[in-house]
Design an enzyme around this catalytic site. Structure first.
Site, PDB file in Angstrom:
ATOM      1  N   GLY A   1      -2.381 -11.171   8.126  1.00  0.00           N
ATOM      2  CA  GLY A   1      -2.063 -12.567   8.379  1.00  0.00           C
ATOM      3  C   GLY A   1      -1.750 -13.321   7.107  1.00  0.00           C
TER       4      GLY A   1
ATOM      5  N   LYS B   1      -4.072   3.066   2.933  1.00  0.00           N
ATOM      6  CA  LYS B   1      -5.188   2.278   2.414  1.00  0.00           C
ATOM      7  C   LYS B   1      -6.364   3.172   2.029  1.00  0.00           C
ATOM      8  CE  LYS B   1      -3.743  -1.444   5.517  1.00  0.00           C
ATOM      9  NZ  LYS B   1      -4.065  -2.214   6.733  1.00  0.00           N
TER      10      LYS B   1
ATOM     11  N   GLY C   1       3.856  -9.209  18.763  1.00  0.00           N
ATOM     12  CA  GLY C   1       4.320  -9.077  17.388  1.00  0.00           C
ATOM     13  C   GLY C   1       3.331  -8.406  16.459  1.00  0.00           C
TER      14      GLY C   1
ATOM     15  N   ILE D   1     -10.225  -9.029   2.816  1.00  0.00           N
ATOM     16  CA  ILE D   1     -11.509  -8.465   2.386  1.00  0.00           C
ATOM     17  C   ILE D   1     -11.395  -7.997   0.930  1.00  0.00           C
ATOM     18  CG2 ILE D   1     -13.234  -6.680   2.809  1.00  0.00           C
ATOM     19  CD1 ILE D   1     -12.284  -6.563   5.707  1.00  0.00           C
TER      20      ILE D   1
ATOM     21  N   LYS E   1       0.819  -1.218   0.000  1.00  0.00           N
ATOM     22  CA  LYS E   1       0.000   0.000   0.000  1.00  0.00           C
ATOM     23  C   LYS E   1       0.852   1.267   0.000  1.00  0.00           C
ATOM     24  CE  LYS E   1       0.117  -1.528   4.522  1.00  0.00           C
ATOM     25  NZ  LYS E   1       0.232  -2.941   4.934  1.00  0.00           N
TER      26      LYS E   1
END
Length: 428
Positions: free
Chosen positions: A304, A207, A189, A138, A107
């Site tokens: 993730g 974003k 983390g 998403i 991004k």
């Protein structure tokens, strides 16, 4: 079956490894859904010897991502290195120059250089796809460029940084102060190497700038995004907002107004029973509003290995199927340079302040608000044991200019024990 689509992957961190796993484990499914095999031919990363838990022996190795981008046996350059300068930018430019399509999760690169890169790619007949750059798994880019392409988008809004949402919801559920939860997130983390990218709103601002470009047909303008992080949010704000029926979120909002394009990433209050108010932990949510469709709410994992690799592969699959869409939903040379509008839309505000406990203090504050044209919807004064009195206001709708005028006026009253806190209340 057609010739395979050959991928070159630069960056073998969490997301890169996730992409490798999908390509290796789901080869038959990918081929069935696209009509051609999808294969990896070459990879690049900082360290060749690192154990990444996945077999890379079948792929050619390039120490230099630019060399990877130029390889004759690569059709799609998959950029997963990150950073808006240096190797990521150089390798992406090299890939376009070599006639490759690009899929990226970067991004920052597109927020800073998206216009130039997209113009170059489109002139060369190449595509840049970046679903993984915004809100993880998403499919919000696909929703805007395809599913909602027949709409005039009226507003884009959402929680787009899972780390900030984790911190704010953890503060509320555990009753812990910001500094303690920040350290907890760091130990887990969740934070970037530079934590201000997360808690300062920069990551989410990147974003938002990308979504605004697609939604409103404008050139990406990250510099015009109003940025405010969550560092000033206290546990008192969390508790007192809840007492008023709100929750605090780091919320991105973009809309076209009569004064120009509004883009802001800042803490906002939202109703606690709204979809955004109920959003917990590291989950992301994007709300899209169009003139024909009304309101669409997209919710899912914002980061993730699996979710982000899923988004990367969605773009790869579209390229394999022959789907060619302009980077920002329409030819880049047709994107307009929007006039920035700073918090142009009127809204209610939450104001919290500590007043010196002396006669007339509250009246002086109310007088300043009246002089600024701000009317009070609700007010609460909390019990206190020292020489200050905590007071909380919820205003009726007002402009940011009027609020800033009032905040300056408060300083001149001599009744403030500490600087006031102001947080916008967003209608959702």
């Amino acid at each position: 079956m057609s010739e395979p689509l050959r991928l070159g992957i630069a960056g073998l961190g969490t997301v890169g490894v996730g992409v490798v796993k999908i390509v290796r484990q789901k080869a038959n499914v990918l081929a069935a859904r696209t009509g051609r095999p999808v294969v990896i031919t070459a990879v690049s990363a900082r360290s060749r010897d690192k154990d990444r838990g996945v077999n890379l022996s079948d792929y050619a190795w390039e120490d230099d991502p630019v060399a990877l981008a130029k390889r004759d046996d690569v059709d799609v350059f998959v950029e997963l290195m990150g950073g808006h300068e240096g190797p990521a930018k150089e390798a992406t430019e090299a890939a376009i120059a070599a006639g490759k399509d690009v899929v990226t999760a970067n991004k920052a690169l597109l927020a800073h250089h998206g216009q130039a890169l997209s113009e170059t790619a489109e002139a060369a007949g190449q595509v840049i796809r970046f679903e993984a750059a915004v809100a993880g798994g998403i499919p919000v880019i696909k929703a805007l460029t395809e599913g909602l392409a027949g709409n005039d988008i009226t507003r884009v809004m959402g929680v787009m940084n899972g780390t900030c949402n984790y911190i704010l919801t953890r503060m509320q559920s555990a009753g812990l102060p910001y500094d303690e939860v920040f350290e907890e997130a760091n130990q887990l983390g969740y934070l970037e190497a530079d934590p201000t990218l997360d808690v300062g709103g920069i990551d989410a601002g990147h974003k938002l700038a990308l979504l605004a470009s697609i939604a409103f047909g404008t050139r990406v303008d990250f510099d015009a995004v109003e940025l405010e992080g969550i560092q000033r949010i206290t546990i008192e704000d969390i508790h007192q907002a809840a007492d008023m029926g709100y929750r605090i979120k780091l919320l991105g909002v973009s809309q076209m107004t009569g004064r120009g394009l509004e883009q802001r990433m800042s803490p906002c209050l939202v109703p606690d029973d709204s979809p955004l108010g109920q959003l917990e932990g590291g989950t992301n949510m994007v709300v899209l509003e169009g003139d024909a469709v009304g309101q669409i709410v997209l919710r899912g994992a914002g980061a993730g290995e699996g979710p982000t690799a899923s988004a990367v592969m969605g773009d790869v699959m579209d390229i394999a199927r022959g789907l060619r869409i302009a980077t920002f939903g329409q030819p880049s040379h047709t994107l307009e340079q929007a006039k920035p509008a700073k918090s142009a839309t009127a809204a209610p505000y939450y104001l919290r302040m500590e007043l010196l406990d002396k006669p007339g203090a509250l009246a002086k504050i109310a007088a300043v608000m009246g002089e600024a044209g701000i009317s009070i919807d609700r007010m609460r004064q909390y019990s206190h044991a020292d020489e200050t009195a905590p007071v909380l206001f919820v205003t009726h709708k007002t402009t940011r200019d009027a609020l800033d005028h009032a905040l300056k006026g408060f300083d001149a009253t001599g009744v403030l024990a500490s600087p006031p806190v102001s947080i916008r209340i967003e209608a959702v």
